[in-house]
Write a protein that holds these residues in place. Sequence first.
Motif, mmCIF file in Angstrom:
data_model
loop_
_atom_site.group_PDB
_atom_site.id
_atom_site.type_symbol
_atom_site.label_atom_id
_atom_site.label_comp_id
_atom_site.label_asym_id
_atom_site.label_seq_id
_atom_site.Cartn_x
_atom_site.Cartn_y
_atom_site.Cartn_z
ATOM 1 N N TRP A 75 -26.351 15.351 9.098
ATOM 2 C CA TRP A 75 -27.235 14.728 9.638
ATOM 3 C C TRP A 75 -28.294 13.773 8.709
ATOM 4 O O TRP A 75 -28.722 12.561 9.046
ATOM 5 C CB TRP A 75 -28.043 15.678 10.516
ATOM 6 N N ARG A 83 -28.139 8.567 14.271
ATOM 7 C CA ARG A 83 -28.795 9.779 14.802
ATOM 8 C C ARG A 83 -29.462 9.503 15.903
ATOM 9 O O ARG A 83 -29.454 10.457 16.814
ATOM 10 C CB ARG A 83 -30.296 10.002 13.795
ATOM 11 N N TYR A 91 -27.035 16.009 20.538
ATOM 12 C CA TYR A 91 -27.044 16.632 19.263
ATOM 13 C C TYR A 91 -28.472 16.830 18.639
ATOM 14 O O TYR A 91 -29.259 16.029 18.815
ATOM 15 C CB TYR A 91 -26.200 16.187 18.273
ATOM 16 N N GLN A 93 -30.116 18.123 14.555
ATOM 17 C CA GLN A 93 -29.751 18.227 13.281
ATOM 18 C C GLN A 93 -28.695 19.794 13.126
ATOM 19 O O GLN A 93 -27.816 19.407 12.638
ATOM 20 C CB GLN A 93 -30.964 18.415 12.447
ATOM 21 N N TRP A 96 -25.361 19.254 14.846
ATOM 22 C CA TRP A 96 -24.447 18.257 14.245
ATOM 23 C C TRP A 96 -23.839 18.709 12.872
ATOM 24 O O TRP A 96 -22.819 18.791 12.762
ATOM 25 C CB TRP A 96 -25.502 16.793 14.013
ATOM 26 N N ASP A 97 -24.933 19.350 12.220
ATOM 27 C CA ASP A 97 -24.418 19.626 10.826
ATOM 28 C C ASP A 97 -23.542 21.132 10.969
ATOM 29 O O ASP A 97 -22.603 21.220 10.293
ATOM 30 C CB ASP A 97 -25.570 20.054 9.909
#
Length: 108
Positions: A75, A83, A91, A93, A96-97
């Motif tokens: 991210w 982003r 999503y 952070q 996503w990660d």
Amino acid sequence: MRPFTPTSTAAIAVLASVASSSVSADTFPFPTPSFRYEPFSSLATTSQNIAEEKLGYVEVTWNNHGLAPIEHTGWAGLSSNERDGASLLGYTQDTWDCFIHHYEGYTW
């Protein structure tokens, strides 16, 4: 074999309580972005456009996890446009990660 110490006994008790509690895909460790596991053709046209234009996905990279170059970027490494696209799709952070980047760039 080492004898159990109070610390290891406490650790076992904590692990046992966690193991016996119910863990669902909606809460562990973050809510699963279920849309990411749908075929590209099943996504709404708006979502397809965002995935293509902002994140660089095409049908084959969406349908085959790990093929899209964007999935190898955490991210923090995404551009503001990327982003924005990820956020528009739903999503955060954390999601996503965890579910896309799989913490590849993290060191523990």
